[in-house]
Design an enzyme around this catalytic site. Structure first.
Site, PDB file in Angstrom:
ATOM      1  N   GLU A 126      10.059   1.565  10.317  1.00  0.00           N
ATOM      2  CA  GLU A 126      10.983   2.578   9.990  1.00  0.00           C
ATOM      3  C   GLU A 126      10.415   3.887   9.922  1.00  0.00           C
ATOM      4  O   GLU A 126      10.026   4.260   9.246  1.00  0.00           O
ATOM      5  CB  GLU A 126      11.628   2.251   8.569  1.00  0.00           C
ATOM      6  CG  GLU A 126      12.095   0.863   8.407  1.00  0.00           C
ATOM      7  CD  GLU A 126      13.488   0.656   9.145  1.00  0.00           C
ATOM      8  OE1 GLU A 126      14.255   1.672   9.660  1.00  0.00           O
ATOM      9  OE2 GLU A 126      13.804  -0.447   9.416  1.00  0.00           O
ATOM     10  N   LYS A 162       0.730  -1.153   0.087  1.00  0.00           N
ATOM     11  CA  LYS A 162       0.225  -0.074   0.094  1.00  0.00           C
ATOM     12  C   LYS A 162       0.815   1.232   0.019  1.00  0.00           C
ATOM     13  O   LYS A 162       1.662   1.558   0.892  1.00  0.00           O
ATOM     14  CB  LYS A 162      -1.072   0.063   1.096  1.00  0.00           C
ATOM     15  CG  LYS A 162      -2.201   1.100   0.906  1.00  0.00           C
ATOM     16  CD  LYS A 162      -2.467   1.505   2.296  1.00  0.00           C
ATOM     17  CE  LYS A 162      -1.737   2.453   3.165  1.00  0.00           C
ATOM     18  NZ  LYS A 162      -1.310   3.769   2.468  1.00  0.00           N
ATOM     19  N   CYS A 215      14.296  10.255   5.791  1.00  0.00           N
ATOM     20  CA  CYS A 215      14.492   9.937   7.342  1.00  0.00           C
ATOM     21  C   CYS A 215      15.858  10.140   7.588  1.00  0.00           C
ATOM     22  O   CYS A 215      15.916  10.375   8.821  1.00  0.00           O
ATOM     23  CB  CYS A 215      13.921   8.785   7.642  1.00  0.00           C
ATOM     24  SG  CYS A 215      14.392   7.364   6.832  1.00  0.00           S
TER      25      CYS A 215
END
Length: 322
Positions: free
Chosen positions: A95, A19, A129
């Site tokens: 994560e 997704k 990130c």
């Protein structure tokens, strides 16, 4: 990012439902098509797009056939997913967000540190990130580092993502630009100074110029929230102990960067910083063979290498007597 999940899942014998984020569905479809061309059987890798991720994800996690959830995204959404997965005790790999410190000691190679800073800060326009957000620079090299980073950031060419001359493209949404502006504005109101950039571009809603801020208060929101944009906040420090304390002053613990020609000190500082990954004298640390992941509010589990495959497996112990 999807390959880092799909690859080990398939290697461990799992089927996959991918997704993608609602802002970026097309790459997921392209990957599924490439998988089919490579021989992945029908129904093994499935792509499900939606503009209502909450109900869809809840329905999937409630299905007993789902045994694993691997998520990359914000810490806030990760907490919500962990709570939902707990209802059916689904194993999770997370994560999540980051707020990476970039520590530069006086004895660092200034040119190498600036090269690394540009990679660590500006890869994907800062929307990563692992992006360096908080630059802690020792007093002896501080002014030279600020000047060098300002010159390099100011020289970047903004433009459309498909233009080969573009060095900094647009942010993902107007909302992202508004968040960046809020953090920068608050920091400036509290005494930070922009040496380049520092304000949205008139008439360009998706763009935010590369920005360098100095004299940023350590209690400003900019120091504690993930920026996710082309903003480098620089802080001055004096001692090794102070650098470690400042680097750890965040709920996140994904990545950190340390620059020093004294490798023993760099390793010592890296051990003291509470993160899952440390780059020493380099601005890029990701490697498919290495475990990628964080500590504290930056996530659970690891991606990459053997560790990444084990995330999709369950150990089983046989005690046998003949």
């Amino acid at each position: 990012m999807a390959t880092r999940k799909i690859g080990p899942a398939l290697a461990a014998g799992c089927t996959v439902i991918l997704k993608p984020a609602s802002e970026t569905p097309l790459t997921a479809y392209a990957m599924a098509r490439l998988g089919a061309e490579a021989g992945v059987p029908p129904g093994v890798v499935n792509v499900l797009t939606t503009t209502q991720p909450g109900p869809v994800t809840s329905a999937m996690l409630a299905d007993p056939r789902v045994r694993k959830l691997s998520f990359t995204g914000s810490t806030g959404v990760g907490r919500t997913l962990l709570a939902e997965a707990a209802k059916t005790v689904v194993s999770c790999s997370m994560e999540l967000g980051g707020n990476a410190p970039f520590v530069v000691f006086d004895d660092a190679d200034l040119s190498a540190a600036l090269d690394g800073a540009m990679v660590a800060k500006m890869r994907n326009g800062g929307e990563a990130c692992t992006a360096a957000n908080r630059f802690y620079v020792q007093s002896g090299i501080h002014d030279a580092f600020v000047q060098g980073l300002t010159e390099r950031m100011a020289a970047l060419k903004l433009g459309k993502g498909y233009d080969p001359e573009t060095q900094c493209g647009p942010m993902i949404t107007t909302k992202a630009v508004q968040k960046i502006d809020r953090l920068v504005t608050e920091a400036k109101e509290r005494g930070a100074r922009a040496t380049t950039g520092g304000a949205p571009m008139e008439g360009h809603g998706y763009y935010y110029p590369p920005t360098v801020l100095e004299n940023v208060p350590t209690d400003a929101s900019l120091a504690h929230e993930e920026i996710f944009g082309p903003v480098a906040a620089i802080y001055r420090f004096e001692t090794e102990e102070e650098a470690i304390r400042l680097a750890n002053d965040t709920e996140y613990g994904l990545a950190a960067y340390v620059y020093s020609q004294d490798i023993m000190r760099a390793m010592r500082v890296g051990r003291g910083i509470e993160t899952g990954m440390v780059g020493i004298n380099r601005g890029l640390m990701s490697d498919p063979a290495a475990p990628f992941g964080g500590a504290k509010q930056s996530g659970l589990g690891r991606e990459g290498g053997v560790t990444g495959i084990l995330e999709f497996m369950e150990p089983k112990y046989f005690a046998v007597e003949f």
